[in-house]
Write a protein that holds these residues in place. Structure first.
Motif, PDB file in Angstrom:
ATOM      1  N   THR A 141       0.624   7.453  -8.941  1.00 34.47           N
ATOM      2  CA  THR A 141       1.720   7.486  -9.958  1.00 34.47           C
ATOM      3  C   THR A 141       2.031   6.265 -10.181  1.00 34.47           C
ATOM      4  O   THR A 141       2.282   5.329  -9.096  1.00 34.47           O
ATOM      5  CB  THR A 141       3.061   8.235  -9.128  1.00 34.47           C
ATOM      6  N   CYS A 142       2.447   5.940 -11.469  1.00 33.40           N
ATOM      7  CA  CYS A 142       2.731   4.618 -11.917  1.00 33.40           C
ATOM      8  C   CYS A 142       4.112   4.694 -12.707  1.00 33.40           C
ATOM      9  O   CYS A 142       4.512   5.719 -13.250  1.00 33.40           O
ATOM     10  CB  CYS A 142       1.701   4.112 -13.023  1.00 33.40           C
ATOM     11  N   LEU A 143       4.748   3.647 -12.909  1.00 35.23           N
ATOM     12  CA  LEU A 143       6.121   3.537 -13.405  1.00 35.23           C
ATOM     13  C   LEU A 143       6.075   2.957 -14.731  1.00 35.23           C
ATOM     14  O   LEU A 143       7.108   3.327 -15.273  1.00 35.23           O
ATOM     15  CB  LEU A 143       7.018   2.690 -12.472  1.00 35.23           C
ATOM     16  N   SER A 144       5.015   2.386 -15.274  1.00 35.98           N
ATOM     17  CA  SER A 144       4.915   1.957 -16.550  1.00 35.98           C
ATOM     18  C   SER A 144       3.558   2.259 -17.238  1.00 35.98           C
ATOM     19  O   SER A 144       2.569   2.773 -16.412  1.00 35.98           O
ATOM     20  CB  SER A 144       5.008   0.476 -16.626  1.00 35.98           C
ATOM     21  N   CYS A 145       3.622   2.974 -18.427  1.00 33.97           N
ATOM     22  CA  CYS A 145       2.573   3.185 -19.133  1.00 33.97           C
ATOM     23  C   CYS A 145       1.256   2.148 -19.343  1.00 33.97           C
ATOM     24  O   CYS A 145       0.315   2.458 -18.960  1.00 33.97           O
ATOM     25  CB  CYS A 145       2.927   3.387 -20.731  1.00 33.97           C
ATOM     26  N   ILE A 146       1.580   0.997 -19.261  1.00 37.53           N
ATOM     27  CA  ILE A 146       0.516  -0.038 -19.287  1.00 37.53           C
ATOM     28  C   ILE A 146      -0.022  -0.299 -17.878  1.00 37.53           C
ATOM     29  O   ILE A 146      -1.337  -0.418 -17.698  1.00 37.53           O
ATOM     30  CB  ILE A 146       1.029  -1.627 -19.326  1.00 37.53           C
ATOM     31  N   GLY A 147       0.830  -0.107 -16.674  1.00 41.89           N
ATOM     32  CA  GLY A 147       0.334   0.111 -15.358  1.00 41.89           C
ATOM     33  C   GLY A 147      -0.835   1.375 -15.245  1.00 41.89           C
ATOM     34  O   GLY A 147      -1.798   1.157 -14.638  1.00 41.89           O
ATOM     35  N   LYS A 178       0.736  -1.141  -0.009  1.00 46.72           N
ATOM     36  CA  LYS A 178       0.102  -0.021   0.016  1.00 46.72           C
ATOM     37  C   LYS A 178       0.922   1.201   0.008  1.00 46.72           C
ATOM     38  O   LYS A 178       0.465   2.082  -0.388  1.00 46.72           O
ATOM     39  CB  LYS A 178      -0.899   0.133   1.331  1.00 46.72           C
ATOM     40  N   ASN A 179       2.034   1.258   0.490  1.00 46.35           N
ATOM     41  CA  ASN A 179       2.814   2.184   0.683  1.00 46.35           C
ATOM     42  C   ASN A 179       3.334   2.816  -0.910  1.00 46.35           C
ATOM     43  O   ASN A 179       3.573   4.085  -1.088  1.00 46.35           O
ATOM     44  CB  ASN A 179       4.056   2.396   1.377  1.00 46.35           C
ATOM     45  N   HIS A 180       3.459   1.761  -1.664  1.00 52.15           N
ATOM     46  CA  HIS A 180       3.729   2.245  -3.057  1.00 52.15           C
ATOM     47  C   HIS A 180       5.215   3.208  -3.118  1.00 52.15           C
ATOM     48  O   HIS A 180       4.558   4.208  -3.860  1.00 52.15           O
ATOM     49  CB  HIS A 180       2.552   2.594  -3.864  1.00 52.15           C
ATOM     50  N   SER A 181       6.115   2.922  -2.666  1.00 52.54           N
ATOM     51  CA  SER A 181       7.281   3.941  -2.656  1.00 52.54           C
ATOM     52  C   SER A 181       7.826   3.754  -4.243  1.00 52.54           C
ATOM     53  O   SER A 181       7.983   2.793  -4.687  1.00 52.54           O
ATOM     54  CB  SER A 181       8.279   3.643  -1.620  1.00 52.54           C
ATOM     55  N   LEU A 182       8.204   4.947  -4.697  1.00 53.04           N
ATOM     56  CA  LEU A 182       8.767   5.007  -5.979  1.00 53.04           C
ATOM     57  C   LEU A 182      10.362   4.770  -5.713  1.00 53.04           C
ATOM     58  O   LEU A 182      10.815   4.966  -4.790  1.00 53.04           O
ATOM     59  CB  LEU A 182       8.590   6.441  -6.596  1.00 53.04           C
ATOM     60  N   PRO A 183      11.028   4.424  -6.613  1.00 53.36           N
ATOM     61  CA  PRO A 183      12.667   4.125  -6.830  1.00 53.36           C
ATOM     62  C   PRO A 183      13.354   5.459  -6.768  1.00 53.36           C
ATOM     63  O   PRO A 183      12.659   6.447  -7.058  1.00 53.36           O
ATOM     64  CB  PRO A 183      12.717   3.447  -8.051  1.00 53.36           C
ATOM     65  N   ILE A 184      14.340   5.524  -6.356  1.00 51.72           N
ATOM     66  CA  ILE A 184      15.174   6.515  -6.094  1.00 51.72           C
ATOM     67  C   ILE A 184      15.381   7.537  -7.469  1.00 51.72           C
ATOM     68  O   ILE A 184      15.000   8.899  -7.293  1.00 51.72           O
ATOM     69  CB  ILE A 184      16.740   6.428  -5.398  1.00 51.72           C
ATOM     70  N   SER A 185      15.690   7.049  -8.476  1.00 46.50           N
ATOM     71  CA  SER A 185      15.570   7.674  -9.579  1.00 46.50           C
ATOM     72  C   SER A 185      14.822   7.161 -10.820  1.00 46.50           C
ATOM     73  O   SER A 185      15.520   6.440 -11.836  1.00 46.50           O
ATOM     74  CB  SER A 185      17.368   7.861  -9.939  1.00 46.50           C
ATOM     75  N   PRO A 186      13.572   7.249 -10.823  1.00 49.61           N
ATOM     76  CA  PRO A 186      12.730   6.704 -11.822  1.00 49.61           C
ATOM     77  C   PRO A 186      13.154   7.311 -13.125  1.00 49.61           C
ATOM     78  O   PRO A 186      13.299   8.656 -13.349  1.00 49.61           O
ATOM     79  CB  PRO A 186      11.107   6.726 -11.320  1.00 49.61           C
TER      80      PRO A 186
END
Length: 122
Positions: free
Chosen positions: A104-110, A84-92
Motif C-alpha cells: 500500500t502506497c500513500l502517493s501515486c508516484i510512490g 520495514k513496518n510501513h505503518s499507515l497514518p490513522i486517517s489517510p
C-alpha cells in the motif's frame, strides 16, 4: 606549557580540514576527543588515572568501543524495523495498492515507482 609546544598546539588549535554547520564554532581536536570519550561513557575525571595504567586503559577503551558498537547496531536495527513496518497514518486521504503484490502506497508516484520495481522482480 608554552604556546609553541606541539601538544598544546594540537589540543587547543583549530582543525583546518573537515566541515561544520554554518555559524558553528570551529572544532578543536580536543573537542572531538571529548565527544568520542562521552560516546564511550568514560568519566571525564577518571580518564587521566585510567591512562596511567596501560592495562586498565586498554580494557576501558575496549569495553567503551564494544558498548558503542552494540548501541549503534541496536539503533540501526530499530530504525530498519521502523522502515520495514510501513505503518499507515490513522486517517489517510487516499491510498494506492500495487497490482503485483499487497503493498500500500500513500502517493501515486510512490505506487508507480514500486510497481516498476515489482514488475521487474516477478
Amino acid at each position: 606549557m608554552e604556546d609553541h609546544r606541539l601538544p598544546k598546539f594540537v589540543l587547543y588549535g583549530e582543525l583546518t580540514i573537515g566541515c561544520r554547520k554554518r555559524g558553528a564554532l570551529k572544532k578543536r581536536y580536543k573537542d572531538s576527543l571529548e565527544q568520542h570519550r562521552s560516546l564511550g561513557h568514560i568519566d571525564c575525571h577518571q580518564w587521566s588515572t585510567l591512562a596511567s595504567s596501560r592495562d586498565s586503559w586498554k580494557h576501558t577503551i575496549h569495553d567503551a568501543a564494544a558498548s558503542f558498537e552494540n548501541a549503534r547496531r541496536v539503533s540501526h536495527r530499530e530504525k530498519r524495523q521502523g522502515r520495514k513496518n510501513h505503518s499507515l497514518p490513522i486517517s489517510p486521504k487516499e491510498t494506492f495498492h500495487c497490482a503485483f503484490c499487497d503493498w500500500t502506497c500513500l502517493s501515486c508516484i510512490g505506487l508507480l515507482s514500486h510497481q516498476h520495481a515489482c514488475s521487474k522482480r516477478g
